[in-house]
Write a protein that holds these residues in place. Structure first.
Motif, short mmCIF file in Angstrom:
data_model
loop_
_atom_site.label_atom_id
_atom_site.label_comp_id
_atom_site.label_asym_id
_atom_site.label_seq_id
_atom_site.Cartn_x
_atom_site.Cartn_y
_atom_site.Cartn_z
N UNK A 119 0.99 -1.32 0.17
CA UNK A 119 -0.17 0.04 -0.07
C UNK A 119 0.76 1.41 0.00
N UNK A 120 2.10 1.25 0.54
CA UNK A 120 3.09 2.30 0.41
C UNK A 120 3.17 2.91 -0.95
N UNK A 121 3.55 1.91 -1.90
CA UNK A 121 3.85 2.09 -3.15
C UNK A 121 2.45 2.64 -3.92
N UNK A 122 1.35 2.16 -3.60
CA UNK A 122 -0.04 2.59 -4.04
C UNK A 122 -0.25 4.01 -3.57
N UNK A 123 -0.24 4.37 -2.29
CA UNK A 123 -0.39 5.58 -1.78
C UNK A 123 0.31 6.76 -2.10
N UNK A 124 1.64 6.38 -2.59
CA UNK A 124 2.70 7.07 -2.80
C UNK A 124 2.27 7.56 -4.45
N UNK A 125 2.14 6.54 -5.28
CA UNK A 125 1.72 6.73 -6.61
C UNK A 125 0.52 7.51 -6.94
N UNK A 126 -0.45 7.41 -5.90
CA UNK A 126 -1.95 8.13 -6.03
C UNK A 126 -1.36 9.53 -5.56
N UNK A 127 -0.73 9.78 -4.82
CA UNK A 127 -0.51 11.09 -4.49
C UNK A 127 0.27 11.88 -5.45
N UNK A 128 1.18 11.00 -5.86
CA UNK A 128 2.00 11.99 -7.22
C UNK A 128 1.24 12.17 -8.26
N UNK A 129 0.22 11.37 -8.84
CA UNK A 129 -0.52 11.41 -9.68
C UNK A 129 -1.90 12.38 -9.57
N UNK A 130 -1.98 12.77 -8.02
CA UNK A 130 -3.28 13.54 -7.94
C UNK A 130 -4.66 12.89 -7.95
N UNK A 131 -4.51 11.56 -7.56
CA UNK A 131 -5.76 10.82 -7.44
C UNK A 131 -5.77 10.17 -5.87
N UNK A 132 -7.19 9.80 -5.72
CA UNK A 132 -7.39 9.23 -4.38
C UNK A 132 -6.79 7.71 -4.21
#
Length: 423
Positions: A119-132
């Protein structure tokens, strides 16, 4: 006659432009992936069967999943012409705030088992892309660590109401304190679905090292190295682990949950409330009347009740019934940006991706999730340009036809009861 000549060496060399070799194997793998299906194939090569099948599989005969995938293949688009689409805006507003793209990451359980960044990868990627990003109750990273990985982005929390209500209530409080802005109350899991791939693989948490497991993992030593040299796999909502996935789920789920539990959670949650797992128009209407903020049309990726309704098929009717009262969202079967555009055209406010995200994670960790988002974003943008719409708001049902392979037949009326009394 065509005039021929002997080619000049410099002209030949000009044609032979070799791509610069990238020594990073992960980057090479991910750069070669042009679709989510490409990422899926890479993920399958790199992940032991039990972990891959847990992600890839569904319940019983997996009919629901196949139908959901087929529904998107059966979409027919209707493009406009002669409109300036040199600039396209893919952003949208969902649940009170913006998202740079019309999709977010769905909640997934046991995520660090797929690949240790989880989930760390998922949350970080989402944050970088500007999505939830949505964290599952059965996630393998804590609420607080997800917040740390995505400190300025939008974090959502998916809730199972468990037999021990205090565990669920505590998770709700922690998510609120960490600044998560939306709670997804899941309503389609009174018990675990019959996930036969998992049963046949003997899939358990943690993985049991049997002869079959060792043989399957022998050609994937990198996965075991990651698993054995990173922090212990733990679950935010379970005090202890062990046993099959179904046994774990059944210990966490509660078949007695009802609308009173929904009211209790609503009273303690300060943010937006979405209901995940809605599968009938009638239930969507009732939830709208109760004042929830959103309904997520979902059959749990086909992982619960097999042969459940296809969310995409259900979408137009639900939007007609409740679209003015609640935000309608969709998941299940999304593998292409065109699928996302089709959902938006049929009235969905937003979509969520689950397996697509996990295929990227298994293919390449955080960089693989970035690649998933990049592929889908490019497909969304290109589909909008080819439809010749500049914004998400311009999409409407005139852009899409749902081609049908099935004809719904209503159940016959029950036979009339004879009141004749034989003597």
């Amino acid at each position: 006659m065509v005039q021929r000549q002997i080619p000049k060496p410099e002209e030949i060399f000009e044609l032979l432009k070799f791509r610069k070799f990238d020594p990073d194997g992960r980057r090479r793998r991910l750069a070669s992936a042009q679709t989510i299906e490409d990422l899926r194939r890479i993920a399958k090569r790199r992940t032991p069967a039990a972990a891959f099948d847990y992600t890839d599989g569904a319940a019983e005969g997996e009919v629901s999943l196949r139908r959901a995938l087929q529904a998107f293949e059966d979409v027919e688009f209707h493009p406009s012409i002669l409109k300036d689409v040199s600039e396209v805006n893919t952003s949208t507003t969902v649940l009170g705030d913006t998202s740079a793209l019309p999709f977010g990451i769905a909640p997934t359980g046991f995520t660090r088992l797929m690949q240790t960044e989880g989930e760390t990868a998922g949350a970080g990627a989402a944050g970088a892309a500007g999505i939830p990003f949505t964290l599952s109750t059965l996630g393998t990273t804590s609420i607080e660590d997800v917040k740390a990985a995505n400190p300025h982005g939008r974090n959502w929390f998916q809730l199972y109401v468990m037999r021990q209500r205090e565990i669920s209530y505590g998770l709700v409080e922690r998510a609120a304190q960490a600044g998560f802005d939306t709670l997804f109350f899941t309503v389609d899991t009174p018990v675990a679905g019959a996930r036969l791939r998992d049963a046949r693989n003997g899939f358990s948490i943690p993985p049991q090292i049997a002869l079959r497991t060792v043989a399957n993992a022998a050609v994937r030593p990198w996965w075991w190295w990651d698993f054995l040299t990173t922090p212990k796999l733990e679950f935010a909502s379970l005090s202890e682990t062990g046993g099959t996935v179904g046994e774990l789920l059944n210990s966490a789920m509660d078949p007695s949950i009802n609308f009173e539990d929904l009211a209790e959670i609503r009273a303690m949650w300060p943010g937006r409330l979405a209901i995940k797992g809605v599968q009938t128009v009638e239930d969507a209407r009732r939830l709208a009347d109760l004042g929830v903020d959103a309904v997520l049309l979902s059959n749990h990726g086909g992982r619960q009740l097999d042969r459940a309704p296809v969310p995409f098929h259900l979408l137009p009717e639900v939007v007609r019934e409740v679209g003015d009262d609640v935000e309608v969202m969709v998941d299940t079967g999304i593998r292409n940006g065109g699928d996302i555009v089709a959902c938006l055209a049929m009235g969905a406010r937003f979509t969520l991706i689950g397996r697509a995200y996990l295929y990227g994670l298994m293919a390449g960790g955080r960089e693989g999730v970035d690649r998933t988002i990049e592929i889908l974003a490019d497909q969304v943008r290109r589909t909008m340009q080819l439809l010749q719409v500049r914004t998400v708001e311009e999409l409407n049902p005139s852009h899409v036809t749902q081609l049908s392979r099935f004809t719904r037949v209503d159940a016959p009326a029950p036979p009339a009861v004879s009141r004749r009394r034989d003597l």
